[in-house]
Design a protein around this motif. Structure first.
Motif, PDB file in Angstrom:
ATOM      1  N   PRO B   9       0.855  -1.197   0.000  1.00 29.35           N
ATOM      2  CA  PRO B   9       0.000   0.000   0.000  1.00 29.35           C
ATOM      3  C   PRO B   9       0.891   1.248   0.000  1.00 29.35           C
ATOM      4  N   GLY B  10       0.794   2.036  -1.060  1.00 29.11           N
ATOM      5  CA  GLY B  10       1.634   3.229  -1.152  1.00 29.11           C
ATOM      6  C   GLY B  10       2.836   3.075  -2.063  1.00 29.11           C
ATOM      7  N   THR B  11       2.982   1.887  -2.658  1.00 24.46           N
ATOM      8  CA  THR B  11       4.047   1.690  -3.646  1.00 24.46           C
ATOM      9  C   THR B  11       3.734   2.514  -4.895  1.00 24.46           C
ATOM     10  N   LEU B  12       4.768   3.124  -5.495  1.00 26.06           N
ATOM     11  CA  LEU B  12       4.562   3.935  -6.696  1.00 26.06           C
ATOM     12  C   LEU B  12       5.155   3.321  -7.946  1.00 26.06           C
ATOM     13  N   ASP B  13       6.287   2.657  -7.798  1.00 22.97           N
ATOM     14  CA  ASP B  13       7.100   2.343  -8.968  1.00 22.97           C
ATOM     15  C   ASP B  13       7.002   0.885  -9.393  1.00 22.97           C
ATOM     16  N   ASP B  14       5.945   0.216  -8.922  1.00 22.06           N
ATOM     17  CA  ASP B  14       5.798  -1.206  -9.251  1.00 22.06           C
ATOM     18  C   ASP B  14       5.553  -1.415 -10.746  1.00 22.06           C
ATOM     19  N   VAL B  15       4.759  -0.531 -11.353  1.00 23.65           N
ATOM     20  CA  VAL B  15       4.442  -0.715 -12.774  1.00 23.65           C
ATOM     21  C   VAL B  15       5.674  -0.429 -13.642  1.00 23.65           C
ATOM     22  N   ASP B  16       6.416   0.614 -13.284  1.00 24.11           N
ATOM     23  CA  ASP B  16       7.667   0.892 -14.001  1.00 24.11           C
ATOM     24  C   ASP B  16       8.654  -0.266 -13.830  1.00 24.11           C
ATOM     25  N   ALA B  17       8.709  -0.816 -12.632  1.00 25.56           N
ATOM     26  CA  ALA B  17       9.641  -1.922 -12.392  1.00 25.56           C
ATOM     27  C   ALA B  17       9.238  -3.148 -13.207  1.00 25.56           C
ATOM     28  N   GLN B  18       7.915  -3.410 -13.280  1.00 26.11           N
ATOM     29  CA  GLN B  18       7.449  -4.546 -14.089  1.00 26.11           C
ATOM     30  C   GLN B  18       7.817  -4.336 -15.550  1.00 26.11           C
ATOM     31  N   ARG B  19       7.641  -3.107 -16.017  1.00 25.53           N
ATOM     32  CA  ARG B  19       7.964  -2.793 -17.403  1.00 25.53           C
ATOM     33  C   ARG B  19       9.469  -2.974 -17.663  1.00 25.53           C
ATOM     34  N   ALA B  20      10.269  -2.498 -16.721  1.00 23.93           N
ATOM     35  CA  ALA B  20      11.726  -2.635 -16.861  1.00 23.93           C
ATOM     36  C   ALA B  20      12.117  -4.114 -16.928  1.00 23.93           C
ATOM     37  N   VAL B  21      11.434  -4.928 -16.122  1.00 25.47           N
ATOM     38  CA  VAL B  21      11.700  -6.370 -16.137  1.00 25.47           C
ATOM     39  C   VAL B  21      11.420  -6.936 -17.535  1.00 25.47           C
ATOM     40  N   ARG B  22      10.299  -6.507 -18.129  1.00 27.35           N
ATOM     41  CA  ARG B  22       9.943  -7.015 -19.468  1.00 27.35           C
ATOM     42  C   ARG B  22      10.897  -6.483 -20.538  1.00 27.35           C
ATOM     43  N   VAL B  23      11.235  -5.192 -20.448  1.00 27.18           N
ATOM     44  CA  VAL B  23      12.194  -4.605 -21.406  1.00 27.18           C
ATOM     45  C   VAL B  23      13.531  -5.344 -21.293  1.00 27.18           C
ATOM     46  N   GLY B  24      13.852  -5.790 -20.098  1.00 31.67           N
ATOM     47  CA  GLY B  24      15.094  -6.537 -19.876  1.00 31.67           C
ATOM     48  C   GLY B  24      15.022  -7.974 -20.341  1.00 31.67           C
ATOM     49  N   GLY B  25      13.890  -8.374 -20.905  1.00 31.95           N
ATOM     50  CA  GLY B  25      13.791  -9.714 -21.481  1.00 31.95           C
ATOM     51  C   GLY B  25      13.317 -10.780 -20.518  1.00 31.95           C
ATOM     52  N   ASN B  26      12.759 -10.358 -19.386  1.00 31.15           N
ATOM     53  CA  ASN B  26      12.265 -11.319 -18.399  1.00 31.15           C
ATOM     54  C   ASN B  26      10.752 -11.219 -18.277  1.00 31.15           C
ATOM     55  N   GLU B  27      10.179 -12.191 -17.588  1.00 34.44           N
ATOM     56  CA  GLU B  27       8.740 -12.167 -17.343  1.00 34.44           C
ATOM     57  C   GLU B  27       8.478 -11.493 -15.994  1.00 34.44           C
ATOM     58  N   ALA B  28       7.584 -10.502 -15.984  1.00 40.12           N
ATOM     59  CA  ALA B  28       7.258  -9.808 -14.737  1.00 40.12           C
ATOM     60  C   ALA B  28       6.045 -10.451 -14.083  1.00 40.12           C
ATOM     61  N   VAL B  29       6.128 -10.719 -12.804  1.00 39.75           N
ATOM     62  CA  VAL B  29       5.017 -11.304 -12.056  1.00 39.75           C
ATOM     63  C   VAL B  29       4.623 -10.330 -10.949  1.00 39.75           C
ATOM     64  N   ALA B  30       3.364  -9.890 -10.974  1.00 42.57           N
ATOM     65  CA  ALA B  30       2.901  -8.973  -9.937  1.00 42.57           C
ATOM     66  C   ALA B  30       2.638  -9.757  -8.657  1.00 42.57           C
ATOM     67  N   LEU B  31       3.267  -9.345  -7.571  1.00 47.55           N
ATOM     68  CA  LEU B  31       3.063  -9.999  -6.278  1.00 47.55           C
ATOM     69  C   LEU B  31       2.405  -9.010  -5.324  1.00 47.55           C
ATOM     70  N   TRP B  32       1.647  -9.537  -4.376  1.00 45.85           N
ATOM     71  CA  TRP B  32       0.857  -8.700  -3.472  1.00 45.85           C
ATOM     72  C   TRP B  32       1.376  -8.836  -2.044  1.00 45.85           C
ATOM     73  N   HIS B  33       1.515  -7.718  -1.359  1.00 46.02           N
ATOM     74  CA  HIS B  33       2.113  -7.707  -0.013  1.00 46.02           C
ATOM     75  C   HIS B  33       1.376  -8.595   0.982  1.00 46.02           C
ATOM     76  N   GLY B  34       0.058  -8.744   0.783  1.00 47.51           N
ATOM     77  CA  GLY B  34      -0.745  -9.465   1.762  1.00 47.51           C
ATOM     78  C   GLY B  34      -0.746 -10.976   1.577  1.00 47.51           C
ATOM     79  N   ASP B  35      -0.096 -11.452   0.507  1.00 46.60           N
ATOM     80  CA  ASP B  35      -0.053 -12.901   0.264  1.00 46.60           C
ATOM     81  C   ASP B  35       1.164 -13.520   0.934  1.00 46.60           C
TER      82      ASP B  35
END
Lengths: 87, 222
Positions: B9-35
């Motif tokens: 809650p309050g994270t800002l850069d998760d979407v940019d980080a996911q995008r960077a992961v994909r641009v870097g040739g990897n698969e991005a997996v969104a994870l949730w703090h409460g899991d």
């Protein structure tokens, strides 16, 4: 209800930028003679009864959560009723 | 490789980080703090932001999020973990990295394109760089002043655990111009500047940050 106070302060050797900023503002406001300001946090915890067990638990939570002991020190104390009345 | 990016809650850069992961040739997996589930990812990124409004101390509340149990356990067994900005703060609060992060010495929030020197190019996250390569990536923080006691700093310096150092300008008063550090094993890296904002020419200061998101694959296939 008994109140336990946890005071958290930056360790003496750690720079305290906020305290320094407050100190810097004092002469501008006409307050002289203060040579040092350090800023910390005070937590007030209410518990049903003061027991050794309760205090041990609060010490544990202060150490693991309320303070970061890498950069801060903390003190746990039970607030005396007289102290409360003096407010 | 599958790289998980955790949203708090309050994270800002998760979407940019996911995008960077994909641009870097990897698969991005969104994870949730409460899991309590890392979904079998090969690595984890703790992204930047202001989780829990920076209340108490930056990263102090997130450090106790349910998913951090798995992150800390994994990190201790060698799972690559990269903490950027608020993520770096979570890593020091978790004691996965030594030292602490204080309010900038000048007390102002700072946002600038920052030159860094990558001094350790053998961590899980920096192997795509050359040692002492200089890069420019955005920096934006209010509490980025890295501090540690003398003994810890000496050990970090002696063991080559300074991953990145500020060049030309020390933007926040960090001791020894430290911008990022790693743990003994080299799988956990904390970094105050934001490489995820510098992975495409269209936006940001360039593509100098991309190496942080291609290093894992390079290491795996090396």
């Amino acid at each position: 209800m008994p109140r336990v106070v946890v005071d958290v302060m930056p360790k003496p050797e750690i720079l305290d930028p906020q305290g320094k900023a407050v100190l810097g503002a004092l002469p501008r406001l006409g307050f002289t003679g203060v040579t040092e300001v350090r800023q910390g946090k005070r937590f007030e915890l209410e518990i049903p009864e003061v027991t050794d067990e309760a205090l041990a638990q609060i010490d544990k939570l202060a150490e693991t959560f309320l303070a970061n002991t890498v950069i801060e020190n903390y003190v746990v104390r039970v607030e005396e009723p007289a102290e409360e009345m003096a407010k | 490789m599958k790289i998980g990016v955790i949203t708090f809650p309050g994270t800002l850069d998760d979407v940019d980080a996911q995008r960077a992961v994909r641009v870097g040739g990897n698969e991005a997996v969104a994870l949730w703090h409460g899991d309590h589930d890392l979904q079998g990812v090969d690595a984890v990124i703790l992204p930047g932001g202001f989780s829990y409004g920076d209340y108490l101390r930056c990263g102090a509340i997130s450090r106790f999020a349910p998913i951090m149990t798995e992150v800390i356990e994994g990190a201790q067994k060698g799972l690559p973990v990269l903490g950027i900005c608020n993520g770096f703060q979570m890593l020091v609060e978790s004691h996965l990295l030594p030292g602490g992060l204080l309010r900038n010495d000048h007390l102002k929030f700072i946002c600038r394109d920052q030159k860094l020197r990558i001094e350790n190019a053998s961590t899980a996250w920096t192997s795509a760089f050359r040692k002492d390569q200089e890069i420019v990536v955005p920096l934006k923080n209010g509490e980025g002043q890295y501090v540690a006691d003398d003994e810890t700093v000496k050990r970090l310096e002696g063991e080559g655990r300074i991953v990145a150092r500020y060049v030309d300008v020390n933007p926040n008063g960090s001791i020894n111009d430290i911008a990022g550090i790693t743990n003994e094993a080299g799988n956990v890296v904390g970094l105050m500047p934001h490489p995820e904002h510098a992975v495409e020419r269209l936006t940001g200061s360039g593509t100098d940050g991309l190496g942080f998101f291609t290093s894992l694959a390079e290491k795996a296939f090396a």
